[in-house]
Design a protein around this motif. Sequence first.
Motif, PDB file in Angstrom:
ATOM      1  N   VAL A 145      18.627  -9.357   5.972  1.00  0.00           N
ATOM      2  CA  VAL A 145      17.562  -8.941   5.058  1.00  0.00           C
ATOM      3  C   VAL A 145      16.235  -8.964   5.795  1.00  0.00           C
ATOM      4  CG1 VAL A 145      16.309  -9.438   2.928  1.00  0.00           C
ATOM      5  CG2 VAL A 145      18.789  -9.740   3.002  1.00  0.00           C
ATOM      6  N   GLY A 146      15.593  -7.801   5.874  1.00  0.00           N
ATOM      7  CA  GLY A 146      14.292  -7.676   6.512  1.00  0.00           C
ATOM      8  C   GLY A 146      13.205  -7.428   5.488  1.00  0.00           C
ATOM      9  N   ILE A 147      11.977  -7.224   5.963  1.00  0.00           N
ATOM     10  CA  ILE A 147      10.846  -7.059   5.048  1.00  0.00           C
ATOM     11  C   ILE A 147      10.078  -5.775   5.345  1.00  0.00           C
ATOM     12  CG2 ILE A 147      10.568  -9.498   4.536  1.00  0.00           C
ATOM     13  CD1 ILE A 147       8.324  -9.638   6.567  1.00  0.00           C
ATOM     14  N   ILE A 148       9.401  -5.274   4.292  1.00  0.00           N
ATOM     15  CA  ILE A 148       8.571  -4.083   4.370  1.00  0.00           C
ATOM     16  C   ILE A 148       7.130  -4.495   4.109  1.00  0.00           C
ATOM     17  CG2 ILE A 148       8.182  -1.757   3.490  1.00  0.00           C
ATOM     18  CD1 ILE A 148      11.039  -1.936   2.249  1.00  0.00           C
ATOM     19  N   LEU A 149       6.225  -4.153   5.018  1.00  0.00           N
ATOM     20  CA  LEU A 149       4.815  -4.478   4.870  1.00  0.00           C
ATOM     21  C   LEU A 149       4.024  -3.214   4.542  1.00  0.00           C
ATOM     22  CD1 LEU A 149       4.366  -6.877   7.937  1.00  0.00           C
ATOM     23  CD2 LEU A 149       5.044  -7.447   5.591  1.00  0.00           C
ATOM     24  N   ASP A 150       3.031  -3.338   3.671  1.00  0.00           N
ATOM     25  CA  ASP A 150       2.222  -2.209   3.213  1.00  0.00           C
ATOM     26  C   ASP A 150       0.950  -2.118   4.049  1.00  0.00           C
ATOM     27  OD1 ASP A 150       0.763  -0.299   1.891  1.00  0.00           O
ATOM     28  OD2 ASP A 150       1.004  -1.178  -0.106  1.00  0.00           O
ATOM     29  N   SER A 151       0.850  -1.076   4.868  1.00  0.00           N
ATOM     30  CA  SER A 151      -0.305  -0.934   5.749  1.00  0.00           C
ATOM     31  C   SER A 151      -1.583  -0.578   5.003  1.00  0.00           C
ATOM     32  CB  SER A 151      -0.026   0.126   6.820  1.00  0.00           C
ATOM     33  OG  SER A 151       0.090   1.417   6.239  1.00  0.00           O
ATOM     34  N   ASP A 152      -1.485  -0.224   3.718  1.00  0.00           N
ATOM     35  CA  ASP A 152      -2.681   0.083   2.937  1.00  0.00           C
ATOM     36  C   ASP A 152      -3.324  -1.171   2.355  1.00  0.00           C
ATOM     37  OD1 ASP A 152      -2.385   2.818   3.411  1.00  0.00           O
ATOM     38  OD2 ASP A 152      -1.007   3.039   1.721  1.00  0.00           O
ATOM     39  N   LYS A 153      -2.685  -2.303   2.522  1.00  0.00           N
ATOM     40  CA  LYS A 153      -3.252  -3.561   2.047  1.00  0.00           C
ATOM     41  C   LYS A 153      -4.138  -4.187   3.116  1.00  0.00           C
ATOM     42  CE  LYS A 153       0.349  -4.848  -1.254  1.00  0.00           C
ATOM     43  NZ  LYS A 153      -0.567  -4.791  -2.408  1.00  0.00           N
ATOM     44  N   ASP A 154      -4.927  -5.154   2.734  1.00  0.00           N
ATOM     45  CA  ASP A 154      -5.768  -5.881   3.668  1.00  0.00           C
ATOM     46  C   ASP A 154      -4.888  -6.754   4.570  1.00  0.00           C
ATOM     47  OD1 ASP A 154      -8.661  -6.851   4.294  1.00  0.00           O
ATOM     48  OD2 ASP A 154      -7.507  -8.690   4.008  1.00  0.00           O
ATOM     49  N   THR A 155      -5.249  -6.825   5.846  1.00  0.00           N
ATOM     50  CA  THR A 155      -4.438  -7.612   6.780  1.00  0.00           C
ATOM     51  C   THR A 155      -4.375  -9.088   6.379  1.00  0.00           C
ATOM     52  OG1 THR A 155      -6.361  -7.883   8.230  1.00  0.00           O
ATOM     53  CG2 THR A 155      -4.841  -6.082   8.741  1.00  0.00           C
ATOM     54  N   ALA A 156      -5.481  -9.602   5.829  1.00  0.00           N
ATOM     55  CA  ALA A 156      -5.485 -11.009   5.409  1.00  0.00           C
ATOM     56  C   ALA A 156      -4.492 -11.236   4.275  1.00  0.00           C
ATOM     57  CB  ALA A 156      -6.888 -11.426   4.980  1.00  0.00           C
ATOM     58  N   ARG A 157      -4.370 -10.253   3.375  1.00  0.00           N
ATOM     59  CA  ARG A 157      -3.437 -10.365   2.258  1.00  0.00           C
ATOM     60  C   ARG A 157      -1.990 -10.360   2.766  1.00  0.00           C
ATOM     61  NH1 ARG A 157      -1.323 -12.678  -1.776  1.00  0.00           N
ATOM     62  NH2 ARG A 157      -0.090 -11.347  -3.160  1.00  0.00           N
ATOM     63  N   ILE A 158      -1.689  -9.468   3.699  1.00  0.00           N
ATOM     64  CA  ILE A 158      -0.336  -9.417   4.247  1.00  0.00           C
ATOM     65  C   ILE A 158      -0.013 -10.723   4.966  1.00  0.00           C
ATOM     66  CG2 ILE A 158       1.185  -8.255   5.890  1.00  0.00           C
ATOM     67  CD1 ILE A 158      -0.351  -5.691   5.346  1.00  0.00           C
ATOM     68  N   GLY A 159      -0.961 -11.187   5.777  1.00  0.00           N
ATOM     69  CA  GLY A 159      -0.729 -12.424   6.510  1.00  0.00           C
ATOM     70  C   GLY A 159      -0.490 -13.613   5.605  1.00  0.00           C
ATOM     71  N   SER A 160      -1.257 -13.675   4.511  1.00  0.00           N
ATOM     72  CA  SER A 160      -1.080 -14.795   3.586  1.00  0.00           C
ATOM     73  C   SER A 160       0.256 -14.713   2.867  1.00  0.00           C
ATOM     74  CB  SER A 160      -2.235 -14.832   2.569  1.00  0.00           C
ATOM     75  OG  SER A 160      -2.241 -13.669   1.757  1.00  0.00           O
TER      76      SER A 160
END
Length: 338
Positions: A145-160
Amino acid sequence: MQKIDRLQRRVIWMLINPDTGRVKVEKINWKQAEPRKGDYRLEELREAVIKRGYEGRSFFLHIIPDVPEWSEDIKGDYAGFLKTVSEFCKEYPWIYSIDVTIPEEEEKEYKEIADIYIEEFQGIYKMVCPDCEQLAAYMCGNKDVGIILDSDKDTARIGSQIAELGLQKVWEHAPVRMEGKGLSKDMLHNAVRWHVSAIETEEEAEDIEIAPLGFRPEVRHCYTVSEVNKNGKLPVKAWVVNSGNAPSYLNACFKLRLQRIGGDEELVWDTELKACECYPGEDVLLETEVPVEGLPEGEYELQMGLFDRKTGYPISMGIEGRISDGFYFTDMNIFVCK
């Protein structure tokens, strides 16, 4: 021992390797694919999968879980659709991953539907979005199981999100994909740090192609002898480096080929060195002995390649000298003698 220096310049990676760079995710709508209960219309999907197979590319699948008007038992009917799609996927070994999606009406029942994905789509990576926090936390303990990250979000939000859900190590056993309309240089920089191996975006930035995304095996040095007895074994050593930011997520193995110059005779040898053993930045020694018994006397070229065991597809390597069938020249010739 003959020694060839294979320190190579960085090359642009664009793409037959599903572990690296820009990819395309195909979508199928449940409502359209099953307009009536049990009436499955997967012809367009089949055409898309076959086309990708002809191109030697892996296939990424996303189900849009729009509920058909006829459905009175959404969870049960969706489960039936998923089982049909899973049987479809078994026909095409180059289907690389499927995104885990749940009808909005059944989000509270995410565990039961998640279990269906885990049970039915074995051997295929299941991809979840951290925005669905409970689903991601529930599924990401599984090795495929892998993950999908949304590049339209803020990098700080993805990191958190990655930190809060404990997803920092997912990349070690399953892919991380990024998708979105845009892709800033800051986001791409973080994508490398998050071990993103594939990106789906409308952005046409050349930076995507030259960023060290995914699995990038490079053969730095190769060693062998210049002559070998036709009843003997050819010793080969190679220094392999993964210069990318992720391991390989395919069941792939390095192979050697002795191709006779001016003739059709050849010998292909599986080295048993698995691509997944080459972690980012690590130096790996390939060491083997190739039995040449049966080869006629003559001069042979030593070639090296990386191939997916599941599909037979060649995997791109970060070196020059690629042949059309996926092997690479090592610039080393060997004489098979009496």
